[in-house]
Write a protein that holds these residues in place. Structure first.
Motif, PDB file in Angstrom:
ATOM      1  N   GLY A  54       0.778  -1.223   0.000  1.00  0.00           N
ATOM      2  CA  GLY A  54       0.000   0.000   0.000  1.00  0.00           C
ATOM      3  C   GLY A  54       0.809   1.272   0.000  1.00  0.00           C
ATOM      4  N   PHE A  55       2.136   1.179  -0.210  1.00  0.00           N
ATOM      5  CA  PHE A  55       2.992   2.365  -0.174  1.00  0.00           C
ATOM      6  C   PHE A  55       3.917   2.395  -1.388  1.00  0.00           C
ATOM      7  CE2 PHE A  55       1.609   2.237   4.138  1.00  0.00           C
ATOM      8  CZ  PHE A  55       1.727   3.524   4.633  1.00  0.00           C
ATOM      9  N   GLU A  56       4.360   3.604  -1.751  1.00  0.00           N
ATOM     10  CA  GLU A  56       5.470   3.786  -2.683  1.00  0.00           C
ATOM     11  C   GLU A  56       6.704   4.075  -1.849  1.00  0.00           C
ATOM     12  OE1 GLU A  56       7.082   7.059  -5.895  1.00  0.00           O
ATOM     13  OE2 GLU A  56       5.006   6.354  -6.123  1.00  0.00           O
ATOM     14  N   THR A  57       7.641   3.128  -1.842  1.00  0.00           N
ATOM     15  CA  THR A  57       8.868   3.271  -1.080  1.00  0.00           C
ATOM     16  C   THR A  57       9.976   3.747  -2.004  1.00  0.00           C
ATOM     17  OG1 THR A  57       8.171   1.431   0.344  1.00  0.00           O
ATOM     18  CG2 THR A  57      10.477   2.108   0.460  1.00  0.00           C
ATOM     19  N   ASN A  58      10.584   4.878  -1.653  1.00  0.00           N
ATOM     20  CA  ASN A  58      11.592   5.498  -2.513  1.00  0.00           C
ATOM     21  C   ASN A  58      12.966   5.365  -1.863  1.00  0.00           C
ATOM     22  OD1 ASN A  58       9.732   6.926  -4.563  1.00  0.00           O
ATOM     23  ND2 ASN A  58       8.911   7.552  -2.588  1.00  0.00           N
ATOM     24  N   TYR A  59      13.873   4.694  -2.586  1.00  0.00           N
ATOM     25  CA  TYR A  59      15.226   4.439  -2.099  1.00  0.00           C
ATOM     26  C   TYR A  59      16.226   5.354  -2.806  1.00  0.00           C
ATOM     27  CZ  TYR A  59      13.725   0.069   0.168  1.00  0.00           C
ATOM     28  OH  TYR A  59      13.109  -0.860   0.963  1.00  0.00           O
ATOM     29  N   ALA A  60      17.163   5.890  -2.040  1.00  0.00           N
ATOM     30  CA  ALA A  60      18.324   6.585  -2.600  1.00  0.00           C
ATOM     31  C   ALA A  60      19.484   5.595  -2.657  1.00  0.00           C
ATOM     32  CB  ALA A  60      18.694   7.794  -1.747  1.00  0.00           C
ATOM     33  N   VAL A  61      20.136   5.506  -3.819  1.00  0.00           N
ATOM     34  CA  VAL A  61      21.244   4.570  -4.035  1.00  0.00           C
ATOM     35  C   VAL A  61      22.550   5.346  -3.952  1.00  0.00           C
ATOM     36  CG1 VAL A  61      22.246   2.852  -5.584  1.00  0.00           C
ATOM     37  CG2 VAL A  61      19.761   3.218  -5.559  1.00  0.00           C
ATOM     38  N   ARG A  62      23.382   4.983  -3.000  1.00  0.00           N
ATOM     39  CA  ARG A  62      24.679   5.642  -2.848  1.00  0.00           C
ATOM     40  C   ARG A  62      25.781   4.682  -3.296  1.00  0.00           C
ATOM     41  NH1 ARG A  62      25.076  10.290   0.212  1.00  0.00           N
ATOM     42  NH2 ARG A  62      23.117  11.023   1.118  1.00  0.00           N
ATOM     43  N   VAL A  63      26.621   5.163  -4.205  1.00  0.00           N
ATOM     44  CA  VAL A  63      27.703   4.350  -4.752  1.00  0.00           C
ATOM     45  C   VAL A  63      29.026   4.918  -4.257  1.00  0.00           C
ATOM     46  CG1 VAL A  63      28.795   3.483  -6.848  1.00  0.00           C
ATOM     47  CG2 VAL A  63      26.323   3.865  -6.805  1.00  0.00           C
ATOM     48  N   SER A  64      29.816   4.075  -3.592  1.00  0.00           N
ATOM     49  CA  SER A  64      31.135   4.471  -3.100  1.00  0.00           C
ATOM     50  C   SER A  64      32.114   3.370  -3.455  1.00  0.00           C
ATOM     51  CB  SER A  64      31.092   4.694  -1.585  1.00  0.00           C
ATOM     52  OG  SER A  64      32.378   5.030  -1.097  1.00  0.00           O
ATOM     53  N   GLY A  65      32.855   3.585  -4.563  1.00  0.00           N
ATOM     54  CA  GLY A  65      33.753   2.543  -5.047  1.00  0.00           C
ATOM     55  C   GLY A  65      32.950   1.339  -5.508  1.00  0.00           C
ATOM     56  N   ARG A  66      33.228   0.186  -4.897  1.00  0.00           N
ATOM     57  CA  ARG A  66      32.471  -1.023  -5.220  1.00  0.00           C
ATOM     58  C   ARG A  66      31.339  -1.269  -4.221  1.00  0.00           C
ATOM     59  NH1 ARG A  66      34.630  -4.709  -8.762  1.00  0.00           N
ATOM     60  NH2 ARG A  66      36.617  -4.133  -9.712  1.00  0.00           N
ATOM     61  N   LYS A  67      31.133  -0.357  -3.313  1.00  0.00           N
ATOM     62  CA  LYS A  67      30.112  -0.525  -2.289  1.00  0.00           C
ATOM     63  C   LYS A  67      28.859   0.265  -2.658  1.00  0.00           C
ATOM     64  CE  LYS A  67      29.237   0.086   2.652  1.00  0.00           C
ATOM     65  NZ  LYS A  67      29.786   0.577   3.938  1.00  0.00           N
ATOM     66  N   VAL A  68      27.716  -0.380  -2.542  1.00  0.00           N
ATOM     67  CA  VAL A  68      26.429   0.257  -2.798  1.00  0.00           C
ATOM     68  C   VAL A  68      25.576   0.148  -1.540  1.00  0.00           C
ATOM     69  CG1 VAL A  68      24.300   0.210  -4.157  1.00  0.00           C
ATOM     70  CG2 VAL A  68      26.482  -0.231  -5.265  1.00  0.00           C
ATOM     71  N   SER A  69      25.007   1.269  -1.114  1.00  0.00           N
ATOM     72  CA  SER A  69      24.123   1.261   0.051  1.00  0.00           C
ATOM     73  C   SER A  69      22.798   1.921  -0.320  1.00  0.00           C
ATOM     74  CB  SER A  69      24.766   1.997   1.228  1.00  0.00           C
ATOM     75  OG  SER A  69      25.037   3.350   0.883  1.00  0.00           O
ATOM     76  N   LEU A  70      21.748   1.546   0.384  1.00  0.00           N
ATOM     77  CA  LEU A  70      20.411   2.082   0.141  1.00  0.00           C
ATOM     78  C   LEU A  70      19.927   2.832   1.369  1.00  0.00           C
ATOM     79  CD1 LEU A  70      18.564  -0.882  -1.644  1.00  0.00           C
ATOM     80  CD2 LEU A  70      19.633   1.109  -2.695  1.00  0.00           C
ATOM     81  N   ARG A  71      19.166   3.896   1.103  1.00  0.00           N
ATOM     82  CA  ARG A  71      18.536   4.656   2.181  1.00  0.00           C
ATOM     83  C   ARG A  71      17.116   5.006   1.758  1.00  0.00           C
ATOM     84  NH1 ARG A  71      18.041  10.168   3.178  1.00  0.00           N
ATOM     85  NH2 ARG A  71      19.353  10.637   1.367  1.00  0.00           N
ATOM     86  N   VAL A  72      16.168   4.780   2.637  1.00  0.00           N
ATOM     87  CA  VAL A  72      14.772   5.111   2.335  1.00  0.00           C
ATOM     88  C   VAL A  72      14.597   6.620   2.420  1.00  0.00           C
ATOM     89  CG1 VAL A  72      12.373   4.838   3.029  1.00  0.00           C
ATOM     90  CG2 VAL A  72      13.929   2.898   3.162  1.00  0.00           C
TER      91      VAL A  72
END
Length: 243
Positions: free
Chosen positions: A85-103
């Motif tokens: 029931g929601f639209e969840t929006n993630y920000a994708v952060r790329v640092s070298g070979r590392k990828v992290s997500l933040r809502v």
């Protein structure tokens, strides 16, 4: 018979929860291009900096990002959660070979829009029809005005022009002129904001362009271009006054 009806009742009560729409979006922080696979299925064959997936089954999913770096394409996988029931929006952060997500945000989705056909006018006897004249149509402006919308080609040209300038003030002037007499969608506005180096310039242009944003319900897409929360709060307060 009662033993059979009870499990059936539980199934019927659970159906609305499974039928709720679910949407997830992924946007890179600095505009990096990526390909994405969801649960082993490739979503976008052409790399982009934004992906939106609708009608997704609620729950946990495995997302694999494929990003081109200095030493070729590397892959990284992350588990994400899609809330029913929601639209969840993630920000994708790329640092070298590392990828992290933040809502970034979770926006509740409304019920499906039901289009009701206009009522059929009553039929009068033929002998009275000559007493009525047709009413001319009213000229009304649509609620969501997207006239002179800058398409992706226009925005690409704008970005190339801004990249060719050295001074921040000149870039800001060019961006203002491009948006002044047209409209722009939130995702393209985000791309333009990333061409400005200083957060003060980004905040100034975001305020200037807000009235010309075609999809104001997605204006939050641009918030991750700001490093300082104070600028996000100032922009939120400004847009709330403009509604």
């Amino acid at each position: 018979m009662k033993k059979l009806l009870l499990p059936l009742l539980f199934v019927l009560l659970a159906l609305p929860a499974f039928a709720q729409p679910t949407v997830v979006t992924f946007t890179t922080h600095r505009g990096e291009l990526f390909q994405m696979a969801l649960d082993g299925r490739l979503i976008n064959r052409t790399a982009s900096n934004f992906v939106r997936i609708s009608h997704l089954k609620p729950g946990n999913h495995y997302v694999e990002f494929r990003i081109r770096g200095r030493h070729g394409v590397y892959r990284t996988g992350i588990n994400v959660f899609a809330r029913a029931g929601f639209e969840t929006n993630y920000a994708v952060r790329v640092s070298g070979r590392k990828v992290s997500l933040r809502v970034i945000s979770e926006v509740p989705l409304g019920p499906p829009v039901v289009v009701v056909p206009p009522p059929v006018p009553p039929r009068y006897p033929d002998r009275y029809e000559d007493r009525y004249e047709p009413v001319p149509p009213r000229n009304e402006q649509p609620a969501n005005d997207c006239r002179n919308l800058l398409d992706r080609y226009d925005v690409d040209r704008l970005i190339e022009t801004m990249k060719g300038r050295d001074f921040e003030s000149t870039k800001l002037t060019i961006a203002r002129e491009a948006v002044r007499n047209g409209s722009i969608v939130s995702e393209n506005l985000r791309r333009v904001l990333l061409q400005l180096e200083y957060e003060s310039s980004r905040l100034e242009f975001a305020k200037f362009a807000y009235d010309n944003v075609c999809d104001k319900e997605r204006f939050y897409y641009i918030y991750d271009v700001f490093q300082f929360d104070s600028n996000v709060r100032e922009l939120e307060e400004y847009t709330s006054r403009r509604r």
